[in-house]
Design an enzyme around this catalytic site. Structure first.
Site, PDB file in Angstrom:
ATOM      1  N   SER A 162      38.285  41.404  40.641  1.00 33.56           N
ATOM      2  CA  SER A 162      38.939  42.360  41.542  1.00 33.56           C
ATOM      3  C   SER A 162      40.325  42.608  40.964  1.00 33.56           C
ATOM      4  O   SER A 162      40.780  41.868  40.079  1.00 33.56           O
ATOM      5  CB  SER A 162      39.040  41.703  42.928  1.00 33.56           C
ATOM      6  OG  SER A 162      40.024  42.330  43.723  1.00 33.56           O
ATOM      7  N   TYR A 221      40.399  35.093  49.125  1.00 35.80           N
ATOM      8  CA  TYR A 221      39.695  36.051  48.252  1.00 35.80           C
ATOM      9  C   TYR A 221      40.372  36.123  46.882  1.00 35.80           C
ATOM     10  O   TYR A 221      39.711  36.047  45.839  1.00 35.80           O
ATOM     11  CB  TYR A 221      39.702  37.424  48.930  1.00 35.80           C
ATOM     12  CG  TYR A 221      38.913  38.482  48.204  1.00 35.80           C
ATOM     13  CD1 TYR A 221      37.515  38.452  48.211  1.00 35.80           C
ATOM     14  CD2 TYR A 221      39.544  39.521  47.527  1.00 35.80           C
ATOM     15  CE1 TYR A 221      36.775  39.430  47.559  1.00 35.80           C
ATOM     16  CE2 TYR A 221      38.810  40.502  46.874  1.00 35.80           C
ATOM     17  CZ  TYR A 221      37.423  40.447  46.897  1.00 35.80           C
ATOM     18  OH  TYR A 221      36.700  41.416  46.241  1.00 35.80           O
TER      19      TYR A 221
END
Ligand SMILES: NC(=O)c1ccc[n+]([C@@H]2O[C@H](COP(=O)([O-])OP(=O)(O)OC[C@H]3O[C@@H](n4cnc5c(N)ncnc54)[C@H](O)[C@@H]3O)[C@@H](O)[C@H]2O)c1
Length: 238
Positions: free
Chosen positions: A128, A141
């Site tokens: 990401s 995350y």
């Protein structure tokens, strides 16, 4: 555009019941690959919680039996939700690491003998932009996505002598069921990402799937150990 550049490839795609994983399975098939799909839900070959004991070993076993081998891995399964640091419970933090990191580690470990034997194995993990940056409410995350990038680099180093490449695609903000609740709840968050991208739009799952297919192809044969931002140019801007 569909091609035959992945003809003969035998791939596992996880998280294929939705979003980026579903688009990736479709793109790899359109390019000629055989694809064995897994997810905890949806229309896939194996429905399983990939954090369960032995789940990844069973996935590899079933994929090899179905396709007659295995040379490509795209672990797309992942979870994300906003949780502020203060009050963040241990269980959710560990669950995010379990799905986004530990399950990826187990799949790569369990598939490694097949990828090495293939001589031209491909691994494309999904990081990401938070593999390189942080964000409010995303401590679990972001930790998991930093870790999966580091994991991928080490795999690239270790399996490279066997002809296996490993790269980590780092999507920006993509319109999928993962981001839909946050974009609906906080329209300003959606607008922020649309404006931050140099291309002034959110990504679509296919924008990521097309880059993954390239990394699985022979065109990417000398590219390994990289994190690749596929973010519409969001992260080059302040
Ligand atoms: N959408 C984005 O903006 C974005 C940005 C960067 C990275 N990513 C990453 O891309 C990947 C795909 O995300 P997406 O946006 O397509 O989300 P999504 O929610 O549409 O798809 C994720 C899939 O993973 C599956 N999954 C979750 N936990 C699982 C488990 N324990 N076992 C098996 N399957 C499980 C879900 O059922 C779902 O089908 C994830 O790793 C995500 O972190 C997404």
């Amino acid at each position: 555009m569909a091609s035959d550049r992945l003809l003969g490839r035998k791939a596992i795609v996880t998280g294929a019941g939705s979003g980026i994983g579903a688009a990736t399975a479709a793109r790899l098939r359109a390019d000629g690959a055989q694809v064995f799909t897994a997810d905890v839900q949806g229309d896939v070959d194996l429905v399983a919680d990939l954090t369960a004991e032995g789940a990844n070993a069973r996935l590899v076993e079933q994929a090899v039996a179905a396709m007659g081998g295995l040379d490509t891995l795209v672990p797309c399964a992942g979870i994300s939700a906003f949780h502020p640091l203060e009050g963040h419970d241990d269980a959710y933090f560990l669950k995010v690491l379990d799905v986004n990191l530990v399950a990826v580690f187990r799949l790569v470990r369990d598939a490694a003998p097949w990828l090495k034997a293939a001589g031209n194995g491909r691994i494309v993990t999904i990081g990401s932009t938070t593999s390189s940056h942080g964000d409010e409410g995303l401590c679990a995350y972001s930790a998991s996505k930093h870790a999966v990038l580091g994991f991928t680099k080490s795999v690239a180093a270790e399996l490279g002598p066997f002809g296996v490449t490993a790269n980590c695609v780092q999507p920006g903000a993509i319109a999928t069921p993962m981001t839909a609740p946050a974009f609906t709840r906080m329209p300003e968050f959606r607008t922020f990402w649309e404006n931050k991208a140099a291309l002034r739009r959110l990504g679509q799952p296919e924008d990521i799937a097309d880059v993954i297919a390239f990394l699985c192809s022979d065109d990417a044969r000398f590219m390994s150990g990289h994190g690749v931002w596929v973010d519409g140019g969001a992260m080059v801007r302040h």
